[in-house]
Motif scaffolding. Structure first.
Motif, PDB file in Angstrom:
ATOM      1  N   ILE A  54       0.836  -1.200   0.000  1.00 29.12           N
ATOM      2  CA  ILE A  54       0.000   0.000   0.000  1.00 29.12           C
ATOM      3  C   ILE A  54       0.873   1.253   0.000  1.00 29.12           C
ATOM      4  CG2 ILE A  54      -1.664   1.331   1.356  1.00 29.12           C
ATOM      5  CD1 ILE A  54      -2.810  -1.435   2.258  1.00 29.12           C
ATOM      6  N   CYS A  55       1.937   1.249   0.794  1.00 31.68           N
ATOM      7  CA  CYS A  55       2.867   2.390   0.809  1.00 31.68           C
ATOM      8  C   CYS A  55       3.459   2.617  -0.581  1.00 31.68           C
ATOM      9  CB  CYS A  55       3.990   2.158   1.808  1.00 31.68           C
ATOM     10  SG  CYS A  55       3.469   2.232   3.525  1.00 31.68           S
ATOM     11  N   ALA A  61       2.066   6.844  -6.778  1.00 31.30           N
ATOM     12  CA  ALA A  61       0.965   7.681  -7.259  1.00 31.30           C
ATOM     13  C   ALA A  61       1.285   9.168  -7.118  1.00 31.30           C
ATOM     14  CB  ALA A  61      -0.316   7.346  -6.505  1.00 31.30           C
ATOM     15  N   HIS A  62       2.172   9.502  -6.192  1.00 33.63           N
ATOM     16  CA  HIS A  62       2.552  10.893  -5.975  1.00 33.63           C
ATOM     17  C   HIS A  62       3.892  11.243  -6.618  1.00 33.63           C
ATOM     18  CE1 HIS A  62      -0.640  10.489  -2.979  1.00 33.63           C
ATOM     19  NE2 HIS A  62      -0.817  11.774  -3.213  1.00 33.63           N
ATOM     20  N   SER A  76      16.531  -3.081   9.348  1.00 32.54           N
ATOM     21  CA  SER A  76      16.094  -2.674   8.020  1.00 32.54           C
ATOM     22  C   SER A  76      15.935  -1.167   7.938  1.00 32.54           C
ATOM     23  CB  SER A  76      14.733  -3.324   7.695  1.00 32.54           C
ATOM     24  OG  SER A  76      14.807  -4.724   7.798  1.00 32.54           O
ATOM     25  N   SER A  77      15.984  -0.679   6.707  1.00 30.55           N
ATOM     26  CA  SER A  77      15.736   0.723   6.431  1.00 30.55           C
ATOM     27  C   SER A  77      14.761   0.797   5.265  1.00 30.55           C
ATOM     28  CB  SER A  77      17.040   1.433   6.066  1.00 30.55           C
ATOM     29  OG  SER A  77      16.784   2.770   5.702  1.00 30.55           O
ATOM     30  N   PHE A  78      13.662   1.489   5.461  1.00 26.29           N
ATOM     31  CA  PHE A  78      12.650   1.683   4.432  1.00 26.29           C
ATOM     32  C   PHE A  78      12.686   3.154   4.062  1.00 26.29           C
ATOM     33  CE2 PHE A  78      11.569  -1.947   6.912  1.00 26.29           C
ATOM     34  CZ  PHE A  78      11.232  -2.892   5.950  1.00 26.29           C
ATOM     35  N   ASN A  79      12.863   3.422   2.780  1.00 21.45           N
ATOM     36  CA  ASN A  79      13.121   4.772   2.307  1.00 21.45           C
ATOM     37  C   ASN A  79      12.156   5.122   1.176  1.00 21.45           C
ATOM     38  OD1 ASN A  79      15.904   4.735   3.704  1.00 21.45           O
ATOM     39  ND2 ASN A  79      15.978   3.004   2.315  1.00 21.45           N
ATOM     40  N   PHE A  80      11.753   6.391   1.121  1.00 19.83           N
ATOM     41  CA  PHE A  80      10.960   6.823  -0.019  1.00 19.83           C
ATOM     42  C   PHE A  80      11.225   8.298  -0.297  1.00 19.83           C
ATOM     43  CE2 PHE A  80       8.224   7.572   3.637  1.00 19.83           C
ATOM     44  CZ  PHE A  80       7.577   8.772   3.348  1.00 19.83           C
TER      45      PHE A  80
END
Length: 88
Positions: A54-55, A61-62, A76-80
């Motif tokens: 979902i993320c 979408a943006h 862990s590292s989650f990046n956006f």
């Protein structure tokens, strides 16, 4: 830990932990709907695995990108990224 860096065109947000980590062969599967990849966390918690999918949809979408980096046993590292110019 949550950090943010602002560049000229994008902001990069990083969320990292020192949890159980994700095995390299599972790392790409975390972004695929229907791929069973949920595992127990540091306190034996479980999940459906849909949150990151979902993320990914929201970020893309943006006009941003999303990725993860992880080492089993280290965390862990989650990046956006998200664009700073919302006029387009």
């Amino acid at each position: 830990n949550i950090t943010a860096e602002v560049g000229k065109k994008f902001a990069t947000i990083s969320i990292s932990d020192k949890g159980v980590g994700i095995a390299p062969e599972m790392l790409e599967k975390i972004w695929v709907v229907g791929s069973h990849h949920s595992s127990s966390g540091t306190e034996s918690e479980s999940g459906t695995g849909l949150g990151l999918v979902i993320c990914k949809e929201f970020v893309q979408a943006h006009g941003g990108t999303i990725w993860a980096e992880s080492k089993p046993g280290e965390g862990s590292s989650f990046n956006f990224t998200i664009p700073l110019d919302c006029s387009s």
